[in-house]
Design an enzyme around this catalytic site. Structure first.
Site, PDB file in Angstrom:
ATOM      1  CD  GLU A   1      18.447   3.348  -1.731  1.00 44.12           C
ATOM      2  OE1 GLU A   1      18.524   3.224  -0.484  1.00 44.12           O
ATOM      3  OE2 GLU A   1      18.930   4.320  -2.362  1.00 44.12           O
TER       4      GLU A   1
ATOM      5  CG  ASP B   1      -1.803   1.159   1.378  1.00 38.95           C
ATOM      6  OD1 ASP B   1      -2.726   1.250   0.553  1.00 38.95           O
ATOM      7  OD2 ASP B   1      -1.608   1.997   2.277  1.00 38.95           O
TER       8      ASP B   1
HETATM    9  C1  LIG Z   1      -6.142   1.625  -3.359  1.00 33.57           C
HETATM   10  C2  LIG Z   1      -5.718   1.636  -1.937  1.00 33.57           C
HETATM   11  O1  LIG Z   1      -5.464   0.605  -1.369  1.00 33.57           O
HETATM   12  N1  LIG Z   1      -5.657   2.778  -1.325  1.00 33.57           N
HETATM   13  C3  LIG Z   1      -5.255   2.933   0.043  1.00 33.57           C
HETATM   14  C4  LIG Z   1      -4.017   3.735   0.083  1.00 33.57           C
HETATM   15  O2  LIG Z   1      -3.600   3.958   1.366  1.00 33.57           O
HETATM   16  C5  LIG Z   1      -4.527   4.623   2.191  1.00 33.57           C
HETATM   17  C6  LIG Z   1      -3.907   4.715   3.533  1.00 33.57           C
HETATM   18  O3  LIG Z   1      -3.382   3.480   3.913  1.00 33.57           O
HETATM   19  C7  LIG Z   1      -5.860   3.894   2.223  1.00 33.57           C
HETATM   20  O4  LIG Z   1      -6.810   4.667   2.858  1.00 33.57           O
HETATM   21  C8  LIG Z   1      -6.330   3.621   0.821  1.00 33.57           C
HETATM   22  O5  LIG Z   1      -7.489   2.843   0.828  1.00 33.57           O
END
Ligand SMILES: CC(=O)N[C@H]1CO[C@H](CO)[C@@H](O)[C@@H]1O
Ligand SMILES: *[C@@H]1O[C@H](CO)[C@@H](O)[C@H](O)[C@H]1NC(C)=O
Ligand SMILES: *[C@@H]1O[C@H](CO)[C@@H](O)[C@H](O)[C@H]1NC(C)=O
Ligand SMILES: *[C@@H]1O[C@H](CO)[C@@H](O)[C@H](O)[C@H]1NC(C)=O
Ligand SMILES: CC(=O)N[C@H]1CO[C@H](CO)[C@@H](O)[C@@H]1O
Ligand SMILES: [Ca+2]
Ligand SMILES: [Ca+2]
Length: 583
Positions: free
Chosen positions: A274, A232
């Site tokens: 990295e 994520d």
């Molecule tokens: C698409 C996805 O997974 N988005 C996530 C990105 O990160 C934020 C914070 O962790 C999440 O709220 C989102 O859902």
């Protein structure tokens, strides 16, 4: 029958030294590995299936529906976070990376899920959220208390004291979810960085102890049998050590909006690469130690530039990183009014930038963005699934898209739970709320669409469930679900795995692409992205004027599978897609 065909194709390919766009393989093993041609089905656990009637989806619920995935032809799934969490950001705020969220079940439930998936031939990929933990995590509590070994687990700063004595954050960085990215901590008497909500403090990846702790987390789940991780918000991992103010973007005067600054010091830093290489090494080492198990893979989430995403695959020195840096172009770069050139350009640009020897990937939706039926209109559902599933490489489907589920835009302010929506307030919440795409999966026409027996579910079920549900689509003669299933069946053929690929706009509103290989029947996908009927001539595109036979057609199509068509004059209805075999 399938495997030998692939071997033959592979053999001739390697001998001719030829290279195919989209799914290019220099290396035999990768080429036939499980992941470069898979459909990854994203499950949003909270909304998939509730097994105990509390109105919240859970692991036992998922396990009970794995048979559904297998019947559909799905062989890999990625689960949004299932870890212990105060649920401020619905699981993206983790308070223990090695524990299951109690409302989702127990570790035993997870092990049963993995076992059942294994029996059904389904690979399970977990969501890994490394940028931040929850403020309820032990590490954060220890760090806030300056416990030895944890002082620098997070990004802390004294702030700046102005001339009149007011203390302000160290810089102007806004959070992705609105407001300053800095929060004052009364206990430690310092600010901490949070790129998302204030309950999601950013971990400090410049501290080797943090890197070590996270390696430990990855190994923990690898040992439980997961096939890999979807990482994520990976481009937010590092911040510039100077913590300088970012230049203003000029897009808005609201200093609390994420659009206020250009994120040159808080996003996409070179150090991200990295870290990706480090995690790739960890996965490769694990795979090498367990050759009897499937290759462990990494998918990365970053809304970033093409060059950067290409570098995630493999950098200019040939170091491999993410197996699949998510390609969000069908979400971010094409819209309901895009024409054929926009689609073709979006496909081509990915294939051009992707370094050779990698698998392309296409993401059509996720839990953060409007659904296909809401972005392109309900009439486009089948055509978009055809596009997604007949392009070369990996396809990613968000749960419910196989049914053409629709956003529940009418959710009231009272029903709204998504943090960025709550942050911007009652007037603007509808513009940013992600709740409408996260409503429960519509299994059937019973209570709560068969999702739960609870009196109230965590998000309301879309009221269209009486007509729009899986059960109805299974018994109907034609349905989005059946189109989806037919497409998955078609993907099994060798041509879809190894066929050469080319794509062209035929007219302003219609484009076509072809998978072909000498001595095999080609597969052609034709899509009309306009709201009007279009007549096209495919003869030039096909070069040989042969006969087209319909392989998969949409729900409302006048063409039936098996029907022969003339390539020189093909009439497509508004938003119609068609997959044909060239004989
Ligand atoms: C698409 C996805 O997974 N988005 C996530 C990105 O990160 C934020 C914070 O962790 C999440 O709220 C989102 O859902
Ligand atoms: C101190 O100055 C800043 C501007 O530099 C202002 O925003 C703030 O309100 C002032 N605080 C006090 C207590 O005067
Ligand atoms: C509910 O779904 C079942 C199975 O699809 C169908 O037979 C029945 O007619 C439906 N009932 C209603 C009220 O729509
Ligand atoms: C399916 O098609 C058959 C024959 O074309 C028709 O008799 C039947 O009513 C259809 N069923 C449904 C559920 O639409
Ligand atoms: C000629 C034609 O069909 N034009 C329409 C095609 O569809 C787009 C997208 O909906 C419309 O904007 C055009 O007017
Ligand atoms: Ca439950
Ligand atoms: Ca960070």
């Amino acid at each position: 029958m399938r495997a030998p065909l692939i071997q033959i194709l592979l053999f001739s390919l390697l001998n001719s030294g030829s290279i195919m766009a989209g799914l290019v393989k220099s290396d035999t093993e990768d080429f036939i590995d499980w992941w470069p041609h898979t459909v990854f089905y994203q499950i949003y656990p909270r909304s998939f299936k509730d097994s105990n009637g509390d109105g919240i989806g859970d692991l036992k619920g998922i396990t009970s529906k794995l048979r559904y995935l297998a019947d559909t032809g799905i062989t890999a799934t990625w689960l949004s976070p299932i870890f212990q969490s105060p649920m401020i950001d619905f699981g993206y705020d983790i308070s223990d990376y090695k524990a299951i969220q109690p409302e989702y079940g127990t570790m035993q439930d997870f092990e049963e899920l993995i076992d059942t998936a294994f029996e059904l031939g389904i690979k399970v990929v977990l969501d890994f959220v490394p940028n931040h933990s929850s403020d309820q995590h032990e590490w954060f509590k220890k760090s806030a208390a300056r416990e030895p070994g944890y002082e620098d687990f997070y990004v802390w700063h004294d702030g700046i004291v102005q001339e009149n004595g007011t203390r302000v954050p160290p810089n102007n960085w806004p959070s992705v979810f609105y407001g300053s990215a800095w929060e004052w901590h009364e206990g430690r008497e310092q600010y901490y960085l949070h790129q998302f909500t204030k309950e999601q403090p950013d971990l400090n990846y410049r501290n080797p102890k943090v890197v070590q702790a996270m390696d430990d987390v990855l190994l923990f789940w690898l040992n439980k049998g997961v096939a890999g991780f979807r990482i994520d918000a990976v481009n937010h991992l590092f911040e510039d050590e100077s913590l300088k103010d970012e230049p203003l973007s000029g897009k808005t005067t609201d200093s609390l909006s994420y659009d206020y600054t250009k994120h040159i010091y808080s996003r996409d830093l070179p150090e991200v690469l990295e870290m990706i290489h480090h995690w790739r090494q960890l996965l490769d080492d694990f795979s090498a130690k367990h050759p009897e198990r499937p290759t462990r893979i990494m998918m990365t989430e970053a809304y970033a530039g093409l060059t950067q995403l290409a570098d995630y695959y493999e950098d200019s020195n040939g170091v491999r990183g993410s197996h699949l840096p998510f390609n969000f172009h069908f979400i971010t770069d094409v819209k309901g009014d895009s024409d054929a050139r926009d689609y073709v350009y979006n496909v081509e640009k990915w294939l051009i930038y992707m370094p050779r020897g990698h698998a392309a990937n296409w993401v059509m939706g996720n839990h953060d963005n409007p659904r296909v039926a809401s972005r392109f209109g309900p009439a486009s559902v089948d055509a978009m699934n055809m596009l997604l599933l007949t392009l070369p490489g990996v396809a990613v489907t968000y749960n419910g898209e196989e049914l053409g589920m629709v956003d529940y835009r009418e959710l009231s302010w009272e029903e709204t739970v998504d943090p960025p929506a709550r942050n911007v307030g009652e007037k603007l919440y509808q513009e940013v709320s992600r709740d409408p795409v996260r409503t429960p999966f519509q299994w059937n026409n019973e209570t709560n669409a068969g999702f739960s027996t609870a009196a109230k579910t965590w998000l309301p079920v879309h009221p269209n469930y009486l007509e729009l549900n899986l059960e109805a689509q299974k018994v109907a003669n034609r349905s989005h679900y059946q189109v989806y299933k037919d497409l998955l069946e078609l993907r099994k053929s060798a041509i879809m795995r190894v066929g050469r690929f080319n794509i062209e706009p035929l007219t302003r509103w219609v484009f076509a692409f072809k998978r072909s290989y000498p001595n095999f029947e080609s597969i052609i996908t034709v899509i009309n992205v306009s709201d009007k009927e279009q007549l096209v001539d495919l003869s030039e595109f096909l070069s040989q004027p042969k006969k087209l036979v319909v392989e998969v057609s949409g729900v409302d199509s006048k063409y039936q599978p098996g029907q022969s068509l003339a390539a020189s004059a093909l009439l497509l209805a508004a938003r119609e897609g068609l997959v044909c075999r060239l004989v």
